[in-house]
Design a protein around this motif. Sequence first.
Motif, PDB file in Angstrom:
ATOM      1  N   ILE A   1      -7.695  -1.013 -12.501  1.00 50.78           N
ATOM      2  CA  ILE A   1      -7.785  -2.270 -11.766  1.00 50.78           C
ATOM      3  C   ILE A   1      -8.150  -3.382 -12.745  1.00 50.78           C
ATOM      4  O   ILE A   1      -9.079  -3.236 -13.547  1.00 50.78           O
ATOM      5  N   VAL A   2      -7.390  -4.464 -12.714  1.00 51.50           N
ATOM      6  CA  VAL A   2      -7.585  -5.593 -13.625  1.00 51.50           C
ATOM      7  C   VAL A   2      -7.528  -6.883 -12.814  1.00 51.50           C
ATOM      8  O   VAL A   2      -7.328  -6.865 -11.603  1.00 51.50           O
ATOM      9  N   ASP A   3      -7.699  -8.012 -13.504  1.00 56.10           N
ATOM     10  CA  ASP A   3      -7.780  -9.275 -12.779  1.00 56.10           C
ATOM     11  C   ASP A   3      -6.729 -10.304 -13.175  1.00 56.10           C
ATOM     12  O   ASP A   3      -6.582 -11.312 -12.490  1.00 56.10           O
ATOM     13  N   THR A   4      -6.011 -10.074 -14.271  1.00 59.56           N
ATOM     14  CA  THR A   4      -5.060 -11.080 -14.733  1.00 59.56           C
ATOM     15  C   THR A   4      -3.758 -10.438 -15.189  1.00 59.56           C
ATOM     16  O   THR A   4      -3.693  -9.224 -15.450  1.00 59.56           O
ATOM     17  N   ALA A   5      -2.739 -11.271 -15.317  1.00 58.29           N
ATOM     18  CA  ALA A   5      -1.439 -10.805 -15.812  1.00 58.29           C
ATOM     19  C   ALA A   5      -1.569 -10.264 -17.228  1.00 58.29           C
ATOM     20  O   ALA A   5      -0.947  -9.252 -17.582  1.00 58.29           O
TER      21      ALA A   5
ATOM     22  N   ILE B   1     -10.932   0.579  -3.411  1.00 56.94           N
ATOM     23  CA  ILE B   1     -11.387   1.545  -4.419  1.00 56.94           C
ATOM     24  C   ILE B   1     -12.757   2.099  -4.045  1.00 56.94           C
ATOM     25  O   ILE B   1     -13.018   3.300  -4.208  1.00 56.94           O
ATOM     26  N   GLU B   2     -13.646   1.243  -3.539  1.00 61.88           N
ATOM     27  CA  GLU B   2     -14.962   1.714  -3.115  1.00 61.88           C
ATOM     28  C   GLU B   2     -14.835   2.705  -1.970  1.00 61.88           C
ATOM     29  O   GLU B   2     -15.561   3.700  -1.908  1.00 61.88           O
TER      30      GLU B   2
ATOM     31  N   GLU C   1     -11.070  -8.596  -6.871  1.00 62.34           N
ATOM     32  CA  GLU C   1     -11.698  -8.943  -5.598  1.00 62.34           C
ATOM     33  C   GLU C   1     -10.895  -8.389  -4.419  1.00 62.34           C
ATOM     34  O   GLU C   1     -11.469  -7.897  -3.439  1.00 62.34           O
ATOM     35  N   TYR C   2      -9.583  -8.444  -4.525  1.00 61.02           N
ATOM     36  CA  TYR C   2      -8.731  -7.973  -3.433  1.00 61.02           C
ATOM     37  C   TYR C   2      -8.804  -6.458  -3.288  1.00 61.02           C
ATOM     38  O   TYR C   2      -8.864  -5.938  -2.167  1.00 61.02           O
ATOM     39  N   TRP C   3      -8.776  -5.722  -4.397  1.00 65.53           N
ATOM     40  CA  TRP C   3      -8.630  -4.270  -4.344  1.00 65.53           C
ATOM     41  C   TRP C   3      -9.949  -3.505  -4.371  1.00 65.53           C
ATOM     42  O   TRP C   3      -9.957  -2.300  -4.080  1.00 65.53           O
TER      43      TRP C   3
ATOM     44  N   LEU D   1       0.827  -1.211   0.000  1.00 64.40           N
ATOM     45  CA  LEU D   1       0.000   0.000   0.000  1.00 64.40           C
ATOM     46  C   LEU D   1       0.859   1.257   0.000  1.00 64.40           C
ATOM     47  O   LEU D   1       0.560   2.235  -0.701  1.00 64.40           O
ATOM     48  N   ASP D   2       1.929   1.238   0.768  1.00 66.78           N
ATOM     49  CA  ASP D   2       2.852   2.370   0.818  1.00 66.78           C
ATOM     50  C   ASP D   2       3.428   2.657  -0.569  1.00 66.78           C
ATOM     51  O   ASP D   2       3.452   3.803  -1.027  1.00 66.78           O
ATOM     52  N   GLU D   3       3.859   1.607  -1.244  1.00 67.95           N
ATOM     53  CA  GLU D   3       4.454   1.766  -2.578  1.00 67.95           C
ATOM     54  C   GLU D   3       3.418   2.239  -3.593  1.00 67.95           C
ATOM     55  O   GLU D   3       3.696   3.115  -4.423  1.00 67.95           O
ATOM     56  N   PHE D   4       2.219   1.659  -3.527  1.00 67.13           N
ATOM     57  CA  PHE D   4       1.143   2.067  -4.442  1.00 67.13           C
ATOM     58  C   PHE D   4       0.801   3.540  -4.258  1.00 67.13           C
ATOM     59  O   PHE D   4       0.748   4.316  -5.223  1.00 67.13           O
ATOM     60  N   PHE D   5       0.562   3.954  -3.013  1.00 70.12           N
ATOM     61  CA  PHE D   5       0.151   5.332  -2.773  1.00 70.12           C
ATOM     62  C   PHE D   5       1.281   6.326  -3.027  1.00 70.12           C
ATOM     63  O   PHE D   5       1.021   7.482  -3.370  1.00 70.12           O
ATOM     64  N   GLU D   6       2.520   5.899  -2.880  1.00 70.26           N
ATOM     65  CA  GLU D   6       3.644   6.768  -3.248  1.00 70.26           C
ATOM     66  C   GLU D   6       3.588   7.100  -4.735  1.00 70.26           C
ATOM     67  O   GLU D   6       3.710   8.267  -5.144  1.00 70.26           O
ATOM     68  N   ALA D   7       3.396   6.066  -5.561  1.00 71.24           N
ATOM     69  CA  ALA D   7       3.334   6.273  -7.009  1.00 71.24           C
ATOM     70  C   ALA D   7       2.133   7.129  -7.392  1.00 71.24           C
ATOM     71  O   ALA D   7       2.239   8.056  -8.213  1.00 71.24           O
ATOM     72  N   VAL D   8       0.971   6.863  -6.791  1.00 70.02           N
ATOM     73  CA  VAL D   8      -0.242   7.619  -7.107  1.00 70.02           C
ATOM     74  C   VAL D   8      -0.121   9.070  -6.649  1.00 70.02           C
ATOM     75  O   VAL D   8      -0.536   9.998  -7.351  1.00 70.02           O
TER      76      VAL D   8
END
Length: 222
Positions: A196-200, A173-174, A167-169, A141-148
């Motif tokens: 947000i996506v579901d597969t590689a 987002i909500e 399902e995880y994220w 989460l720290d890394e994600f929010f740093e980039a955002v």
Amino acid sequence: MISKNEQKAEDAWQILRIQGEFTKGFDTFNELGSCVSVFGSARTKVGSKWYEEARKFGALISREGFGVITGGGPGIMQAANQGAKEVGGKSIGIGIELPFEAGMNQYVDLGVECRYFFTRKVMFLKYSQGFAVFPGGLGTLDEFFEAVTLAQCGHNIKYPIVLVGKEYWTGLIEWLKEVAVENGMISDKDLNLFRIVDTAEEARDKIREFTEKYKTEQSTNF
């Protein structure tokens, strides 16, 4: 109790250590080329669903010509490095000195160990042209929010950020939509800074789509 002179000496040594850490990283990664950073939990088990998706993504994005950068540890990080290495891609690790992690995973070909989290994050952001964020905990989460946050503020904005695992994220987002946006803490357009996506495969496609659009339109939307 430490004296003022002792504190000054310690501060001076810390500055030198920080400078040395940046210098080592910049020298090591000076000629990397285009890369995508992969974030996710170190606790993800080998062979599990998200391990295999991260491994697949490492291979897919390597075939697009990107190097794969991870935190160099186990779990999702190891999976992405493994996928890159298996197809002959660049497999890079930016590790952190922690008492409960045993150095770089076996699939890292080029890496550095950092003492400080902030120097590590600078290197992720400096050398990445995209980010794929798999299920993870506080560090992810720290890394994600740093980039955002840097994208929102106009720093290094021309890169795709993709969350993998609907399902995880979705709960996060909500919450951002129903609480942060509704209370005026962020704007609707901030939610367009990532997908947000579901597969590689979908993650690879979003990064490819962004890259092609950016080449032609110099746009940050994808």
